[in-house]
Scaffold this motif. Structure first.
Motif: not given
Length: 284
Positions: A90-94, A99-100, A164-168, A281-284
């Motif tokens: 979760s922290f990695q995702y944040y 970064y975005y 993907i730079f998501e909605a929030a 990510a969209k694709a990895v």
């Protein structure tokens, strides 16, 4: 140690504050932000270098309801105590979303320049050169953050590069772009939650009896944000120019920007709860 978004942005716009001061201004000497928001909660403010009665202090105490939600947002509380599962992911995702955010605010130097009044051709050329230099530095800071989160948090570059730079976060950046149109001072007010508020969260969490000091969040977020310097500098910058931007029409705007900035920060934090790194990510 991960380079933190709000710390970087504080450094980037310090010089800009003094480059965009209007030549003719109207202001009131008495600062008033209206009636405090009704609330049954308290909103302690710990930074000892920001004086009572300053703009930040009044905004903070005038909005205890949203300040309390900010200080006790679920994401930071869960990360600090490591109460739950999948917290590192979760922290990695944040951090990837962070970064975005940083990357998408690089062009704001240009937007802020357009809010200044007409200048001479010589000044215009000088301002453009200055903005180009600032944008290069901003991009350099974003690159530094990229390197930090890949090495310190063990995040694959393929995840970040295909993300993907998501909605929030996207909504937060779009809102900030709107505040840029109100001028640099209003923009700086809109960023109080980030530049000033993060240290308040970090110090509040650092005093928790259930704090886990072995977590990545503690080492790469709490420890990094314990210092009071950036918040104090932000307050000093606002106070030094408040007389030029303080009139009866601005009070409501500053209070609104402060509250909205707090709410966007809360949503940005909490949007990472339960998320996994591959979801960035969209694709990895």
């Amino acid at each position: 140690m991960v380079v933190i978004r709000c710390t970087l942005l504080s450094l980037l716009f310090s010089a800009l504050a003094f480059a965009l001061i209007p030549s003719v201004v109207k202001y009131d000497s008495q600062l008033s932000l209206g009636a405090p928001q009704k609330s049954h909660v308290t909103c302690p403010r710990q930074n000892p270098y920001v004086k009572d009665g300053t703009l930040i202090d009044q905004l903070w105490r005038n909005n205890c309801d949203v300040v309390d939600r900010f200080l006790h947002n679920a994401f930071c509380l869960g990360q600090a105590t490591q109460n739950g599962t999948g917290l590192l992911e979760s922290f990695q995702y944040y951090s990837v979303q962070d970064y975005y955010y940083l990357l998408n605010t690089v062009p704001f130097d240009t937007f802020l320049l357009t809010t200044d009044g007409p200048t001479s051709p010589e000044d215009t050329r000088s301002d453009i050169s200055w903005v180009i230099g600032r944008m290069n530095k901003s991009l350099g800071y974003a690159d530094e953050f990229y390197q930090d989160i890949t090495s310190k948090l063990n995040i694959s570059t393929s995840v970040i590069d295909n993300g993907i730079f998501e909605a929030a976060g996207l909504g937060y950046v779009n809102w900030l772009r709107g505040s840029v149109g109100l001028g640099w001072f209003a923009y700086e007010v809109s960023r109080i939650a980030c530049i000033y508020g993060w240290a308040e969260i970090a110090n509040n969490l650092n005093s928790s009896i259930n704090l886990d000091t072995n977590s990545a969040f503690y080492k790469e977020w709490i420890e990094v944000n314990l210092g009071w310097d950036y918040g104090a500098r932000h307050s000093e910058k606002l106070e030094s120019e408040l007389q030029f931007y303080n009139n009866s029409k601005t009070f409501e705007t500053y209070n609104r920007l402060f509250r909205e900035g707090m709410l966007f920060e809360i949503d940005f934090f909490n949007s990472a709860i339960g998320r996994k790194l591959e979801q960035a990510a969209k694709a990895v």
